[in-house]
Design a protein around this motif. Structure first.
Motif, PDB file in Angstrom:
ATOM      1  N   UNK A  89     -13.282  71.728  72.432  1.00  0.00           N
ATOM      2  CA  UNK A  89     -14.693  72.211  72.383  1.00  0.00           C
ATOM      3  C   UNK A  89     -15.210  72.171  70.871  1.00  0.00           C
ATOM      4  N   UNK A  90     -16.449  72.086  70.784  1.00  0.00           N
ATOM      5  CA  UNK A  90     -17.042  72.469  69.373  1.00  0.00           C
ATOM      6  C   UNK A  90     -16.953  73.763  68.910  1.00  0.00           C
ATOM      7  N   UNK A  91     -16.873  74.198  67.667  1.00  0.00           N
ATOM      8  CA  UNK A  91     -17.059  75.349  66.787  1.00  0.00           C
ATOM      9  C   UNK A  91     -18.480  75.722  66.384  1.00  0.00           C
ATOM     10  N   UNK A  92     -19.206  76.659  66.966  1.00  0.00           N
ATOM     11  CA  UNK A  92     -20.564  76.890  66.426  1.00  0.00           C
ATOM     12  C   UNK A  92     -20.746  77.372  65.126  1.00  0.00           C
ATOM     13  N   UNK A 124      -9.783  81.068  74.069  1.00  0.00           N
ATOM     14  CA  UNK A 124     -10.994  81.643  74.341  1.00  0.00           C
ATOM     15  C   UNK A 124     -12.207  80.824  73.939  1.00  0.00           C
ATOM     16  N   UNK A 125     -12.185  79.837  72.966  1.00  0.00           N
ATOM     17  CA  UNK A 125     -13.155  79.107  72.474  1.00  0.00           C
ATOM     18  C   UNK A 125     -13.009  77.808  72.554  1.00  0.00           C
ATOM     19  N   UNK A 126     -11.857  77.101  72.353  1.00  0.00           N
ATOM     20  CA  UNK A 126     -11.631  75.783  72.128  1.00  0.00           C
ATOM     21  C   UNK A 126     -11.031  74.980  73.183  1.00  0.00           C
ATOM     22  N   UNK A 127     -10.979  75.357  74.545  1.00  0.00           N
ATOM     23  CA  UNK A 127     -10.569  74.542  75.683  1.00  0.00           C
ATOM     24  C   UNK A 127      -9.157  74.298  75.589  1.00  0.00           C
ATOM     25  N   UNK A 184     -11.245  71.171  66.762  1.00  0.00           N
ATOM     26  CA  UNK A 184     -12.536  70.488  66.785  1.00  0.00           C
ATOM     27  C   UNK A 184     -12.724  69.239  65.903  1.00  0.00           C
ATOM     28  N   UNK A 185     -12.282  69.359  64.504  1.00  0.00           N
ATOM     29  CA  UNK A 185     -12.495  68.460  63.636  1.00  0.00           C
ATOM     30  C   UNK A 185     -11.841  67.010  64.089  1.00  0.00           C
ATOM     31  N   UNK A 186     -10.681  67.350  64.759  1.00  0.00           N
ATOM     32  CA  UNK A 186      -9.760  66.080  65.086  1.00  0.00           C
ATOM     33  C   UNK A 186     -10.425  65.209  66.023  1.00  0.00           C
ATOM     34  N   UNK A 245      -2.705  72.111  72.749  1.00  0.00           N
ATOM     35  CA  UNK A 245      -3.482  73.436  72.380  1.00  0.00           C
ATOM     36  C   UNK A 245      -2.861  74.042  71.253  1.00  0.00           C
ATOM     37  N   UNK A 246      -3.538  75.045  70.604  1.00  0.00           N
ATOM     38  CA  UNK A 246      -3.232  75.563  69.281  1.00  0.00           C
ATOM     39  C   UNK A 246      -1.913  76.336  69.494  1.00  0.00           C
TER      40      UNK A 246
END
Length: 300
Positions: free
Chosen positions: A127-130, A240-243, A180-182, A72-73
């Protein structure tokens, strides 16, 4: 068996520690800039020390990128701050930096916070980033550059903190793009993803701002401000957004670890002394004392 992500994380901390020290030395030897001039990076590139430090930073960046694939970040970004400890040790041993007791205590506190985060972080893919996330990253890039244009007018420790904080925001945005790019499914998908180019742009802006921050005297203040500003946005967005995940029942440990880490790096921006100025002040003091002694000797 130890996950490869943890190995990447440990190697990243060491790489960033060496990078901070080497780039600090090069920045101190370069004429101080008071404008948001990308030419500073070209001037710094003329120093072999800076290039070696840049190679260490690139290595740290790649290792962080690989660690973000599963970790996680909030953990990876906070662990970047642990490089301060490596920098401090190298600075004391190699450059004869004198760290105040408060700074030493804060570094110990920093490692305590990082340890709590390591124990609470649960590896998981991103998860992906929209589209909205891509637009937000592009807007953030412009905003950071504009703020940097005005922040370069600050001098001394306030300048180190302000510019270091903006560098942290830029690197934080790069980290959000990297998570997400990784997980790109193929090399072709990796190259075609807009996140790659946003990551590169934010990294270049962050590198320029960090160089400007280090020129203003305190490496520890500049890097601590960068780490503090970079940890919070990435941690929030990741959860919140990237799992990003925390082991069940250890949420309290993650919260305590993150707050302790954040408090330590913020404290370092307050108590850090300008290491480059120590050397200059010492040389001046010795020169004055030597001159005074010379005058005190009566003529033969």
């Amino acid at each position: 068996m130890v996950s490869s992500g943890w190995c990447f994380l440990a190697a990243m901390i060491v790489a960033y520690g060496f990078a901070n020290m080497l780039q600090s030395v090069a920045a101190a030897r370069t004429t101080v800039h008071h404008t948001f001039d990308p030419g500073l990076l070209l001037r710094l590139a003329g120093h072999r020390t800076y290039l070696i430090g840049l190679c260490c930073q690139v290595a740290g960046f790649v290792l962080a990128f690989l660690a973000r694939r599963d970790l996680p970040l909030f953990l990876v970004q906070a662990s970047v701050a642990a490089g301060l400890g490596v920098t401090a040790v190298l600075g004391v041993v190699v450059l004869k930096w004198r760290l105040p007791a408060a700074e030493v205590a804060l570094l110990v506190l920093l490692f305590g916070g990082i340890t709590a985060l390591v124990l609470s972080a649960q590896p998981a893919p991103s998860k992906g980033l929209g589209t909205a996330g891509l637009v937000a990253l592009a807007v953030a890039l412009g905003g950071i550059a504009v703020l940097g244009f005005f922040a370069v007018r600050l001098h001394g420790s306030p300048g180190s903190v302000a510019l270091g904080s903006l560098a942290g925001l830029a690197f934080s945005a790069a980290a959000v793009a990297a998570r997400p790019l990784a997980s790109a499914s193929s090399p072709e998908a990796f190259v075609r993803d807009p996140l790659l180019y946003l990551l590169i742009a934010h990294s270049i802006v962050g590198q320029l701002l960090l160089g400007l921050a280090m020129q203003r005297g305190s490496t520890t203040a500049a890097v601590a401000a960068m780490d503090a500003a970079g940890a919070v946005p990435a941690a929030i967005i990741g959860l919140l957004l990237l799992n990003d995940k925390i082991w069940p029942g250890r949420e309290w440990l993650a919260a305590v670890g993150f707050l302790v880490t954040l408090a330590a790096v913020i404290g370092l921006t307050r108590y850090a002394e300008p290491q480059h100025h120590h050397a200059v002040a010492g040389e001046r003091e010795r020169a004055v004392v030597g001159a005074a002694r010379g005058r005190a000797v009566p003529p033969s």
